[in-house]
Design an enzyme around this catalytic site. Structure first.
Site, PDB file in Angstrom:
ATOM      1  N   SER A   1     -56.984 -43.520   9.368  1.00 16.58           N
ATOM      2  CA  SER A   1     -56.578 -43.873   8.020  1.00 16.58           C
ATOM      3  C   SER A   1     -57.606 -44.818   7.387  1.00 16.58           C
ATOM      4  O   SER A   1     -58.767 -44.463   7.251  1.00 16.58           O
ATOM      5  CB  SER A   1     -55.168 -44.469   8.074  1.00 16.58           C
ATOM      6  OG  SER A   1     -54.621 -44.613   6.797  1.00 16.58           O
TER       7      SER A   1
ATOM      8  N   HIS B   1     -56.398 -38.995   6.379  1.00 23.44           N
ATOM      9  CA  HIS B   1     -55.231 -38.402   5.727  1.00 23.44           C
ATOM     10  C   HIS B   1     -55.072 -39.015   4.341  1.00 23.44           C
ATOM     11  O   HIS B   1     -55.815 -39.907   3.954  1.00 23.44           O
ATOM     12  CB  HIS B   1     -53.962 -38.569   6.567  1.00 23.44           C
ATOM     13  CG  HIS B   1     -53.516 -39.984   6.776  1.00 23.44           C
ATOM     14  ND1 HIS B   1     -52.432 -40.308   7.537  1.00 23.44           N
ATOM     15  CD2 HIS B   1     -53.994 -41.180   6.325  1.00 23.44           C
ATOM     16  CE1 HIS B   1     -52.258 -41.615   7.553  1.00 23.44           C
ATOM     17  NE2 HIS B   1     -53.197 -42.167   6.823  1.00 23.44           N
TER      18      HIS B   1
END
Length: 194
Positions: free
Chosen positions: A98, A123
């Site tokens: 992330s 993501h």
């Protein structure tokens, strides 16, 4: 309870002890080894600014083993990395997920690395909000703007077309160190220190 090792050095003035992170900082090494939040961002930004003041022409090395975290906190680190004069080399040890992956890719081009068994995950931003419908709409609009901004920066940092980054970040996208190199998130997989 967090245990931080202490390193004892012999100098011509006697012994001196440092916590391990202070000793690493002396060698221009910063560790991001937890969730990205306001506290960790403040510490990392302060260390980056300190090292720039110490020597603006010498590289800084940011080691990352992080599950990610707050976008705004991560952007504070990202902006500081771009703002300061020294190149910031990034090295993934373990997992950069992330915002951790975003910061890994934010290192100086040609100086972004991963150890062979590390993993990277990209993501889309996560968020949640409760409240009145109008407020929910405002927050949804904000997170969509953040998603666009993050994807645009990742596209620039990796050399991938924006459409490809948007597709790949729609869900959790895990990459090995070699796959992260092919994707453009890092420049080299290293197994020995140079």
């Amino acid at each position: 309870m967090s245990l931080v090792p202490v390193v004892v050095e012999q100098t011509n003035r006697g012994e001196r002890s440092y916590d391990i992170y202070s000793r690493l900082l002396k060698d221009r090494i910063i560790m991001l080894s937890e969730e990205v939040n306001d506290t960790t961002a403040s510490l990392i930004v302060a260390q980056l600014l300190f090292l720039e003041a110490e020597d603006p022409d010498k590289d800084i090395h940011l080691y990352i083993n992080s599950p990610g975290g707050s976008i705004t906190s991560g952007m504070a680190i990202y902006d500081t990395m771009q703002y300061i004069k020294p190149d910031v080399s990034t090295i993934c040890v373990g997992m950069a997920a992330s915002m951790g992956a975003f910061l890994l890719a934010a290192g100086a081009k040609g100086k972004r690395y991963a150890l062979p068994n590390s993993e990277v995950m990209i993501h889309q931003p996560l968020g949640g909000f409760r409240g009145q419908a109008t407020d929910i709409g405002i927050h949804a609009e904000r997170i969509l703007k953040m998603k666009k901004k993050l994807n645009t920066i990742l596209s620039d940092r990796t050399g991938k077309p924006l459409e490809q980054v948007e597709l790949d970040t729609e869900r959790d996208h895990f990459l090995s160190a070699e796959e992260a190199k092919e994707y453009g998130l890092i420049d080299e997989v290293i197994d020995k220190k140079k």
